[in-house]
Design an enzyme around this catalytic site. Structure first.
Site, mmCIF file in Angstrom:
data_model
loop_
_atom_site.group_PDB
_atom_site.id
_atom_site.type_symbol
_atom_site.label_atom_id
_atom_site.label_comp_id
_atom_site.label_asym_id
_atom_site.label_seq_id
_atom_site.Cartn_x
_atom_site.Cartn_y
_atom_site.Cartn_z
ATOM 1 N N ASP A 164 -57.119 -26.542 14.854
ATOM 2 C CA ASP A 164 -57.560 -25.089 15.395
ATOM 3 C C ASP A 164 -58.846 -24.811 14.710
ATOM 4 O OD1 ASP A 164 -54.851 -25.178 15.966
ATOM 5 O OD2 ASP A 164 -54.472 -23.322 15.130
ATOM 6 N N GLU A 393 -46.803 -27.722 5.299
ATOM 7 C CA GLU A 393 -47.511 -27.980 6.851
ATOM 8 C C GLU A 393 -48.785 -29.022 6.285
ATOM 9 O OE1 GLU A 393 -49.122 -24.203 7.921
ATOM 10 O OE2 GLU A 393 -49.570 -24.808 10.070
HETATM 11 C C1 GLC Z 1 -51.329 -24.689 14.195
HETATM 12 C C2 GLC Z 1 -51.570 -26.196 14.224
HETATM 13 C C3 GLC Z 1 -51.108 -26.779 15.366
HETATM 14 C C4 GLC Z 1 -49.849 -26.805 15.510
HETATM 15 C C5 GLC Z 1 -49.233 -25.138 15.070
HETATM 16 C C6 GLC Z 1 -47.808 -24.977 15.029
HETATM 17 O O1 GLC Z 1 -51.782 -23.720 15.107
HETATM 18 O O2 GLC Z 1 -53.178 -26.079 14.004
HETATM 19 O O3 GLC Z 1 -52.026 -27.913 15.494
HETATM 20 O O4 GLC Z 1 -49.387 -26.952 16.600
HETATM 21 O O5 GLC Z 1 -49.735 -24.793 14.067
HETATM 22 O O6 GLC Z 1 -47.331 -26.099 13.993
#
Ligand code: GLC
Length: 426
Positions: A164, A393
């Protein structure tokens, strides 16, 4: 922790995040189904419950748009713990979805799960039903995101990359205005430390793009040219190429010859075009800004993840050396941004931290290229991070600190996948 304890723990997390026909990435922060999270999580499920693995991808593909796009989030049930929710996207779908996509890792996942399936009849049935849908998605990419036929697809929103707030998007993002953005309240910063998340300035631009695309009724024949953000990401293209190649092999095995041929052609064109993204000085690939026509000088993991595609052997070897250089400035591989670069931030999401899913894909590509020493080093680092910080995460590559959301589905899935398929380090 013993191997079996780690696997048991990981399975428990996956079960807790299971909503029956799909999983949420983690409770609270991400309460819906995310595209590439699901496809990668299915790999974990497939090691202990094949039927559940197929269901995960089946649910994802059930929400494919008529034009072939598979959306990045499916809002199965209302939940006000996330922003921007369905009312902001306004895609008018029966079950609301966002209007952008995410890395197309499903083709790779389906081929891998099929390849090692114990229940062959189920695998053949599921694969036969899924292959045309995934193929339509891949064709959509080359049609809607590469209208001039360069062989490489552009992202129109940073969220499509899955990375992101990567440094890669900073320059192109200055072209995205913030005027006219509706006032909003972020929800992510109530679930996770704001210092580990994207900034408010970035959020305004994320939302500007959503509003712009919505004003065009999410018509994918218009979005590409109308977007002030058109960035070609080597990691994203590598995932697409790899999925096309693996889908071609799978389709051929099942006698679906036309799809096999078309899919192989797309992969071959993509591989040839990837050469324009190579940067000899750094020994890795770089993003390309389609609007300026220039390479983006940002030493991120996107250009390393490119090894997931069947790139030439000397390129893969160079990427192995590039990772070895990065290892000199951090404790845990692979940092999402070069720790010696001024923009590096070890705790902030995609501007430095280590992500297990990306590690897995990099290692998988290096393995195919025979770079086993680096594969083992990366796998061992993944397991050290879990031992020390739990199933987070993402992690600080310098200290190993666990960041973002906890008890993460795809982190758990990767641990199961790594421990089940890499006897060397198990
Ligand atoms: C965030 C991450 C993305 C992922 C999402 C859900 O937006 O950057 O890659 O898919 O979270 O885990």
């Amino acid at each position: 922790m013993q191997k079996h304890e780690m696997i048991d723990h990981a399975r428990q997390i996956m079960r807790d995040n299971d909503r029956g026909t799909y999983t949420v990435p983690t409770q609270g922060l991400y309460p819906f189904q995310w595209n590439w999270d699901s496809a990668l999580s299915a790999l974990g499920f497939s090691q202990f419950d094949e039927a559940r693995a197929w269901t995960e991808i089946d649910t994802l593909l059930a929400h494919q748009w008529d034009d072939g796009m598979v959306p990045h989030i499916i809002f199965h049930k209302p939940d006000d713990g996330y922003f921007p929710g369905p009312e902001i996207w306004g895609t008018n779908r029966p079950v609301p979805t966002t209007g952008i996509t995410q890395p197309p890792v499903a083709g790779f996942a389906v081929a891998r799960i099929h390849d090692r399936a114990r229940d062959k009849a189920l695998a053949d049935r599921q694969a036969r039903a899924m292959i045309p849908k995934i193929h339509a998605w891949h064709q959509w990419f080359y049609r809607a995101r590469d209208p001039k036929g360069s062989g490489l697809v552009a992202l129109l929103h940073p969220w499509e990359s899955g990375r992101d707030n990567s440094v890669d998007w900073d320059d192109a993002f200055t072209r995205v205005p913030t005027e006219g953005v509706i006032p909003f309240t972020r929800r992510d910063t109530t679930h996770a430390n704001p210092a580990h998340r994207p900034t408010d300035e970035q959020y305004k631009r994320y939302i500007w793009l959503v509003q712009k695309f919505r004003s065009l009724n999410w018509d994918n024949s218009k979005l590409h040219d109308a977007s002030p953000f058109q960035v070609i990401d080597p990691g994203f293209n590598a995932i697409l190429i790899r999925s096309c190649r693996d889908l071609a092999d799978l389709a051929a095995r099942l006698g679906m010859d036309q799809i096999a041929q078309e899919s192989r052609d797309m992969a071959d064109r993509g591989i040839a075009a990837m050469e324009t993204l190579w940067n000899e000085d750094l020994g890795q690939y770089l993003c390309l800004d389609r609007i300026t026509g220039k390479q983006i000088q940002s030493a991120s993991i996107g250009g390393i993840l490119a090894v997931f595609a069947p790139i030439p052997q000397d390129r893969a070897a160079a990427i192995g050396r590039r990772i070895a250089t990065l290892a000199e400035s951090c404790e845990y591989l692979v940092p999402s941004h070069d720790p010696t670069a001024p923009e590096f931030e070890g705790l902030r999401y995609w501007r430095g931290p280590v992500w297990l899913i990306v590690n897995f894909m990099i290692a998988n590509g290096l393995e195919a290229a025979g770079e086993m020493q680096m594969v083992n080093r990366i796998m061992a680092d993944c397991l050290r991070l879990i031992e020390e910080g739990g199933f987070a995460e993402y992690y600080d590559p310098i200290t190993g600190e666990a960041c973002g959301g906890g008890r993460f589905t795809w982190t758990a899935a990767m641990v199961i996948e790594i421990l089940s398929s890499h006897e060397l380090i198990a």
